[in-house]
Design an enzyme around this catalytic site. Structure first.
Site, PDB file in Angstrom:
ATOM      1  CE  LYS A  21      -0.455   6.525  -1.584  1.00  0.00           C
ATOM      2  NZ  LYS A  21       0.297   5.481  -0.966  1.00  0.00           N
ATOM      3  CE  LYS A  64      -1.691   2.399  -6.524  1.00  0.00           C
ATOM      4  NZ  LYS A  64      -0.548   1.800  -5.886  1.00  0.00           N
ATOM      5  CE  LYS A  69      -0.158  -2.619   1.019  1.00  0.00           C
ATOM      6  NZ  LYS A  69       0.635  -1.476   0.552  1.00  0.00           N
TER       7      LYS A  69
HETATM    8  N1  AQP Z   1      -2.599  -1.953  -8.340  1.00  0.00           N
HETATM    9  C1  AQP Z   1      -1.335  -2.307  -8.495  1.00  0.00           C
HETATM   10  N2  AQP Z   1      -0.936  -2.937  -9.627  1.00  0.00           N
HETATM   11  C2  AQP Z   1       0.364  -3.326  -9.798  1.00  0.00           C
HETATM   12  N3  AQP Z   1       1.320  -3.110  -8.862  1.00  0.00           N
HETATM   13  C3  AQP Z   1       0.962  -2.485  -7.718  1.00  0.00           C
HETATM   14  N4  AQP Z   1       1.656  -2.141  -6.605  1.00  0.00           N
HETATM   15  C4  AQP Z   1       0.814  -1.533  -5.733  1.00  0.00           C
HETATM   16  N5  AQP Z   1      -0.419  -1.474  -6.238  1.00  0.00           N
HETATM   17  C5  AQP Z   1      -0.363  -2.053  -7.475  1.00  0.00           C
HETATM   18  C6  AQP Z   1       3.072  -2.407  -6.425  1.00  0.00           C
HETATM   19  O1  AQP Z   1       3.238  -3.063  -5.178  1.00  0.00           O
HETATM   20  C7  AQP Z   1       4.493  -2.666  -4.615  1.00  0.00           C
HETATM   21  C8  AQP Z   1       4.294  -2.259  -3.180  1.00  0.00           C
HETATM   22  O2  AQP Z   1       3.417  -1.166  -3.096  1.00  0.00           O
HETATM   23  P1  AQP Z   1       3.265  -0.407  -1.718  1.00  0.00           P
HETATM   24  O3  AQP Z   1       2.506  -1.202  -0.761  1.00  0.00           O
HETATM   25  O4  AQP Z   1       4.587  -0.005  -1.206  1.00  0.00           O
HETATM   26  O5  AQP Z   1       2.594   0.942  -2.017  1.00  0.00           O
HETATM   27  P2  AQP Z   1       1.473   1.411  -2.953  1.00  0.00           P
HETATM   28  O6  AQP Z   1       1.944   1.400  -4.361  1.00  0.00           O
HETATM   29  O7  AQP Z   1       1.104   2.741  -2.442  1.00  0.00           O
HETATM   30  O8  AQP Z   1       0.315   0.335  -2.753  1.00  0.00           O
HETATM   31  P3  AQP Z   1      -1.150   0.609  -2.332  1.00  0.00           P
HETATM   32  O9  AQP Z   1      -1.884  -0.647  -2.251  1.00  0.00           O
HETATM   33  O10 AQP Z   1      -1.732   1.661  -3.228  1.00  0.00           O
HETATM   34  O11 AQP Z   1      -0.979   1.120  -0.860  1.00  0.00           O
HETATM   35  P4  AQP Z   1      -1.651   2.334  -0.142  1.00  0.00           P
HETATM   36  O12 AQP Z   1      -3.110   2.226  -0.442  1.00  0.00           O
HETATM   37  O13 AQP Z   1      -1.314   2.103   1.314  1.00  0.00           O
HETATM   38  O14 AQP Z   1      -1.027   3.548  -0.690  1.00  0.00           O
HETATM   39  C9  AQP Z   1       5.056  -1.550  -5.494  1.00  0.00           C
HETATM   40  O15 AQP Z   1       6.044  -2.098  -6.334  1.00  0.00           O
HETATM   41  C10 AQP Z   1       3.868  -1.115  -6.297  1.00  0.00           C
HETATM   42  O16 AQP Z   1       4.257  -0.631  -7.563  1.00  0.00           O
END
Ligand code: AQP
Length: 335
Positions: free
Chosen positions: A111, A194, A197
């Site tokens: 990040k 992955k 968002k």
């Molecule tokens: N691609 C994924 N596959 C499976 N599980 C996922 N999670 C996130 N992306 C995937 C799971 O969703 C939960 C919440 O995630 P989060 O929103 O707190 O943060 P993150 O993992 O950082 O998700 P993003 O979409 O990648 O957000 P941004 O882009 O804002 O950083 C967690 O249990 C995570 O494992």
């Protein structure tokens, strides 16, 4: 007693990765454990946020959790910043965790990217806040996607170091629960990153509020290869995009990836993609339409968060008081 804690960031639209990797499991687990599900707005501000959008996203994410089937009478749903014990315990854990432990966290490296010197201290300390989220409730189980496994290991290290410091098994060492078929859903544009968002391309993910046409377009445009599907999963070893779509199909249809291949072996993506569109629309349409209904009744969503915050606070406050006493802090916290 077994207690679950898990969180999700209000940083934009929830996507299929969040749904299959986390929320779908949360819905099932709420009946087996005392469950606490948190919209982690303090985590969200580790990168810049527009206050208006943050507020809206917090409501939208809560609406998605309700729409997916989390029952607020059963589980606790609240937003993190309402319960001050998260921030208080995070500070204590900043003083327990070692710089070397945090330096190993791959999510920070990803990040922060090349601009590490300019990343916030909060982004670096994110895993200590996550440990505080879980341990403020002495949670024993944490259902997460695979990407959070390393942070969970750090939570266990922090809990162990704190226990050693106070010479008592004060915190449980929480167990990660990485459940289901799709523990790591990949981008539809690139099978090596992955689904997220914050990906620039909306075509990389299926959002929980996408309508049927949008879902169909995104799946039809998903990157694949020209080969037909093989008979076994080994045949997908060097085909990350194909493997991702098969896994998504299996997770949505509640069957194994092998069963999907048994049905589609020898067929190309011209046949497989429309079938995937059908199952995705069938499974996601009810969630999307329930989400719209909750968004039309935002006062209800806010009341769920109010009640959840009260219930969460009632659990975290006495635990925090015990921690304060063990550390030698004088008096009660006013929070
Ligand atoms: N691609 C994924 N596959 C499976 N599980 C996922 N999670 C996130 N992306 C995937 C799971 O969703 C939960 C919440 O995630 P989060 O929103 O707190 O943060 P993150 O993992 O950082 O998700 P993003 O979409 O990648 O957000 P941004 O882009 O804002 O950083 C967690 O249990 C995570 O494992």
């Amino acid at each position: 007693m077994n207690r679950i804690f898990s969180g999700i960031q209000p940083t934009g639209n929830l996507h299929l990765g969040n749904y299959l990797g986390a929320i779908k499991n949360w819905v099932e687990l709420q009946h087996q454990f005392e469950s606490i599900y948190c919209v982690v707005d303090l985590h969200a501000i580790t990168v810049p946020q527009d206050p208006v959008l943050l507020r809206t996203s917090t409501i939208e994410v809560t609406a998605s959790l309700l729409a997916a089937g989390i029952d607020p009478k059963q589980a606790i749903i609240f937003n993190q910043s309402r319960v001050p014990q998260h921030a208080e315990l995070a500070w204590i854990f900043n003083c327990v965790a070692r710089l070397g432990w945090l330096n190993r966290m791959t999510q920070f490296k990803e990040k922060a990217g090349k601009n590490r010197e300019n990343a916030s201290v909060g982004l670096f300390a994110y895993p200590a806040l996550m440990a505080a989220d879980i341990l403020a409730y002495k949670a024993t189980h944490v259902p997460v996607g695979e990407d959070q496994k390393q942070h969970l290991e750090l939570t266990r290290d922090i809990a162990g170091a704190f226990n050693a410091m106070v010479d008592e098994e004060f915190f449980p060492l929480p167990e990660p629960q990485i459940l289901g078929q799709a523990t790591r859903v990949m981008s539809l544009r690139d099978g090596s990153s992955k689904m997220s968002k914050s990906d620039q391309s909306d075509y990389s993910r299926i959002n929980l509020n996408d309508d049927a046409d949008t879902i169909s377009q995104k799946i039809r445009k998903a990157k694949t290869d020209p080969d037909p599907l093989p008979e076994t999963m080994e045949g997908l070893n060097d085909r990350p995009e194909a493997r991702n779509l098969v896994t998504i199909y299996a997770a949505l249809a509640d069957c194994s990836s092998q069963e999907v291949l048994t049905e589609f072996a020898g067929k190309g993506f011209g046949v497989f993609k429309p079938a995937l569109v059908d199952v995705a629309v069938e499974k996601l349409a009810p969630v999307t339409s329930a989400m719209r209904q909750y968004m039309d009744d935002q006062s209800y969503v806010l009341s769920v968060l109010d009640e959840g915050a009260e219930r969460a606070h009632a659990i975290a406050r006495p635990i925090m008081q015990d921690i304060r006493e063990r550390l030698g802090f004088l008096g009660h916290s006013l929070g």
